[in-house]
Design a protein around this motif. Structure first.
Motif, mmCIF file in Angstrom:
data_model
loop_
_atom_site.group_PDB
_atom_site.id
_atom_site.type_symbol
_atom_site.label_atom_id
_atom_site.label_comp_id
_atom_site.label_asym_id
_atom_site.label_seq_id
_atom_site.Cartn_x
_atom_site.Cartn_y
_atom_site.Cartn_z
ATOM 1 N N VAL A 291 10.625 -4.121 2.365
ATOM 2 C CA VAL A 291 11.037 -4.058 0.850
ATOM 3 C C VAL A 291 9.817 -3.693 0.087
ATOM 4 C CG1 VAL A 291 12.020 -5.754 -0.745
ATOM 5 C CG2 VAL A 291 12.620 -6.049 1.463
ATOM 6 N N GLN A 292 10.282 -2.733 -0.869
ATOM 7 C CA GLN A 292 9.178 -2.386 -1.787
ATOM 8 C C GLN A 292 9.573 -2.464 -3.474
ATOM 9 O OE1 GLN A 292 8.489 1.945 -0.984
ATOM 10 N NE2 GLN A 292 7.549 1.594 1.087
ATOM 11 N N TRP A 293 8.313 -2.707 -3.902
ATOM 12 C CA TRP A 293 8.461 -3.010 -5.538
ATOM 13 C C TRP A 293 7.335 -2.847 -6.213
ATOM 14 C CZ3 TRP A 293 7.911 -6.871 -1.896
ATOM 15 C CH2 TRP A 293 7.200 -7.748 -2.261
ATOM 16 N N THR A 294 7.261 -2.614 -7.590
ATOM 17 C CA THR A 294 6.092 -2.548 -8.156
ATOM 18 C C THR A 294 5.946 -4.083 -8.890
ATOM 19 O OG1 THR A 294 7.171 -1.900 -10.192
ATOM 20 C CG2 THR A 294 6.367 -0.363 -8.563
ATOM 21 N N ASP A 295 4.524 -4.383 -9.199
ATOM 22 C CA ASP A 295 4.211 -5.518 -10.090
ATOM 23 C C ASP A 295 3.124 -5.460 -10.590
ATOM 24 O OD1 ASP A 295 2.348 -6.186 -8.047
ATOM 25 O OD2 ASP A 295 2.779 -8.078 -7.244
ATOM 26 N N THR A 296 2.134 -6.532 -10.987
ATOM 27 C CA THR A 296 0.735 -6.418 -11.701
ATOM 28 C C THR A 296 -0.225 -7.135 -10.820
ATOM 29 O OG1 THR A 296 1.982 -6.260 -13.828
ATOM 30 C CG2 THR A 296 -0.399 -6.933 -13.723
ATOM 31 N N ASP A 297 -1.213 -6.177 -10.594
ATOM 32 C CA ASP A 297 -2.434 -7.062 -9.839
ATOM 33 C C ASP A 297 -2.781 -8.228 -10.448
ATOM 34 O OD1 ASP A 297 -5.359 -7.217 -9.029
ATOM 35 O OD2 ASP A 297 -4.496 -6.100 -7.616
ATOM 36 N N PRO A 298 -2.772 -9.372 -9.909
ATOM 37 C CA PRO A 298 -3.390 -10.606 -10.490
ATOM 38 C C PRO A 298 -4.892 -10.355 -10.738
ATOM 39 C CG PRO A 298 -2.927 -10.992 -8.173
ATOM 40 C CD PRO A 298 -2.556 -9.663 -8.356
ATOM 41 N N ASP A 299 -5.568 -9.489 -10.255
ATOM 42 C CA ASP A 299 -7.077 -9.679 -10.539
ATOM 43 C C ASP A 299 -7.441 -8.584 -11.745
ATOM 44 O OD1 ASP A 299 -7.480 -11.524 -8.492
ATOM 45 O OD2 ASP A 299 -7.873 -9.719 -7.011
ATOM 46 N N THR A 300 -6.738 -7.280 -11.793
ATOM 47 C CA THR A 300 -7.083 -6.357 -12.550
ATOM 48 C C THR A 300 -6.044 -6.294 -13.882
ATOM 49 O OG1 THR A 300 -5.898 -4.632 -11.412
ATOM 50 C CG2 THR A 300 -8.257 -5.191 -11.005
ATOM 51 N N GLY A 301 -4.688 -6.596 -13.631
ATOM 52 C CA GLY A 301 -3.550 -6.331 -14.433
ATOM 53 C C GLY A 301 -3.097 -5.126 -14.380
ATOM 54 N N GLU A 302 -3.515 -4.253 -13.532
ATOM 55 C CA GLU A 302 -3.025 -2.931 -13.059
ATOM 56 C C GLU A 302 -1.825 -2.784 -12.322
ATOM 57 O OE1 GLU A 302 -5.148 1.125 -11.364
ATOM 58 O OE2 GLU A 302 -6.127 -0.842 -11.285
ATOM 59 N N ARG A 303 -0.831 -1.956 -12.729
ATOM 60 C CA ARG A 303 0.435 -1.853 -12.264
ATOM 61 C C ARG A 303 -0.020 -1.440 -10.606
ATOM 62 N NH1 ARG A 303 4.468 3.078 -13.171
ATOM 63 N NH2 ARG A 303 5.029 2.833 -11.078
ATOM 64 N N ARG A 304 0.948 -1.807 -9.669
ATOM 65 C CA ARG A 304 0.521 -1.436 -8.339
ATOM 66 C C ARG A 304 2.070 -1.322 -7.555
ATOM 67 N NH1 ARG A 304 -1.913 -7.000 -5.650
ATOM 68 N NH2 ARG A 304 -0.087 -8.192 -5.845
ATOM 69 N N PHE A 305 2.189 -0.808 -6.384
ATOM 70 C CA PHE A 305 3.077 -0.626 -5.531
ATOM 71 C C PHE A 305 2.967 -1.698 -4.357
ATOM 72 C CE2 PHE A 305 2.679 3.485 -7.528
ATOM 73 C CZ PHE A 305 3.997 3.723 -8.011
ATOM 74 N N VAL A 306 3.962 -2.339 -4.209
ATOM 75 C CA VAL A 306 3.694 -3.537 -3.146
ATOM 76 C C VAL A 306 4.947 -3.185 -2.160
ATOM 77 C CG1 VAL A 306 3.887 -5.824 -2.653
ATOM 78 C CG2 VAL A 306 3.032 -4.953 -5.077
ATOM 79 N N SER A 307 4.704 -3.255 -1.096
ATOM 80 C CA SER A 307 5.555 -3.216 0.110
ATOM 81 C C SER A 307 5.098 -4.494 1.207
ATOM 82 C CB SER A 307 5.209 -1.878 1.197
ATOM 83 O OG SER A 307 5.970 -1.872 2.125
ATOM 84 N N ALA A 308 6.323 -4.943 1.462
ATOM 85 C CA ALA A 308 6.172 -6.141 2.305
ATOM 86 C C ALA A 308 7.107 -5.742 3.657
ATOM 87 C CB ALA A 308 7.067 -7.619 1.753
ATOM 88 N N GLU A 309 6.760 -5.677 4.966
ATOM 89 C CA GLU A 309 7.350 -5.423 6.066
ATOM 90 C C GLU A 309 7.351 -6.297 6.983
ATOM 91 O OE1 GLU A 309 7.492 -1.478 9.238
ATOM 92 O OE2 GLU A 309 5.605 -1.936 8.015
ATOM 93 N N LYS A 310 8.472 -6.684 8.045
ATOM 94 C CA LYS A 310 8.413 -7.477 8.881
ATOM 95 C C LYS A 310 8.688 -6.619 10.262
ATOM 96 C CE LYS A 310 10.857 -11.374 11.176
ATOM 97 N NZ LYS A 310 12.053 -12.312 11.052
ATOM 98 N N PHE A 311 7.442 -6.747 11.161
ATOM 99 C CA PHE A 311 7.687 -6.046 12.177
ATOM 100 C C PHE A 311 6.957 -7.143 13.439
ATOM 101 C CE2 PHE A 311 5.390 -3.368 15.479
ATOM 102 C CZ PHE A 311 6.538 -2.598 15.902
ATOM 103 N N ALA A 312 7.772 -7.277 14.461
ATOM 104 C CA ALA A 312 7.302 -8.047 15.437
ATOM 105 C C ALA A 312 7.314 -9.435 15.013
ATOM 106 C CB ALA A 312 6.038 -7.484 16.252
ATOM 107 N N ARG A 313 8.257 -9.779 14.338
ATOM 108 C CA ARG A 313 8.517 -11.337 13.774
ATOM 109 C C ARG A 313 7.124 -11.658 12.722
ATOM 110 N NH1 ARG A 313 10.261 -14.773 19.158
ATOM 111 N NH2 ARG A 313 11.449 -12.533 20.010
ATOM 112 N N LYS A 314 6.590 -10.812 12.277
ATOM 113 C CA LYS A 314 5.406 -11.082 11.426
ATOM 114 C C LYS A 314 5.605 -10.215 9.995
ATOM 115 C CE LYS A 314 0.430 -11.075 11.041
ATOM 116 N NZ LYS A 314 0.090 -12.028 10.174
ATOM 117 N N TRP A 315 5.525 -10.945 8.933
ATOM 118 C CA TRP A 315 5.529 -10.297 7.703
ATOM 119 C C TRP A 315 4.049 -9.928 7.240
ATOM 120 C CZ3 TRP A 315 9.633 -8.771 5.170
ATOM 121 C CH2 TRP A 315 10.882 -9.369 5.721
ATOM 122 N N ALA A 316 4.066 -8.673 6.757
ATOM 123 C CA ALA A 316 2.692 -7.894 6.140
ATOM 124 C C ALA A 316 2.809 -7.274 4.893
ATOM 125 C CB ALA A 316 2.112 -7.256 7.415
ATOM 126 N N PHE A 317 1.894 -7.686 4.044
ATOM 127 C CA PHE A 317 2.041 -7.075 2.732
ATOM 128 C C PHE A 317 1.024 -5.962 2.494
ATOM 129 C CE2 PHE A 317 4.941 -9.850 0.177
ATOM 130 C CZ PHE A 317 4.713 -10.999 0.977
#
Length: 94
Positions: free
Chosen positions: A5-31
């Motif tokens: 799943v992919q989306w855009t949000d704001t980085d909590p540290d810098t306030g800069e817009r970023r692209f985020v991807s969350a992937e489940k592979f081998a039963r583990k979620w990774a951002f």
């Protein structure tokens, strides 16, 4: 089979817009994130409760449309959210 799943949000540290991807592979979620469309993805990012909530929202929408999301994916992310502290303190991904 992996789920992504992919989306855009704001980085909590810098306030800069970023692209985020969350992937489940081998039963583990990774951002992973990147700040520009053509940049390389950065793994081992600090994730927030908001990122997990956005992931859950995306999974629920895909589940209704039968786009490769299983009930176990929803249950797993809901469990992770239930175990997270209520405050929005970022955590380091393992």
């Amino acid at each position: 089979m992996s789920v992504e799943v992919q989306w855009t949000d704001t980085d909590p540290d810098t306030g800069e817009r970023r692209f985020v991807s969350a992937e489940k592979f081998a039963r583990k979620w990774a951002f992973k994130v990147r700040f520009k469309r053509r940049d390389n993805w950065t793994k081992h990012v600090r994730y927030t409760r908001e990122m997990w909530e956005t992931l859950l929202d995306g999974l629920e929408r895909r589940y209704r449309r039968r786009e490769g999301v299983k009930e176990e994916d929803l249950v797993e992310v809901r469990k992770i959210l239930a175990e997270m502290p209520a405050d929005d303190q970022p955590a380091e991904e393992a």
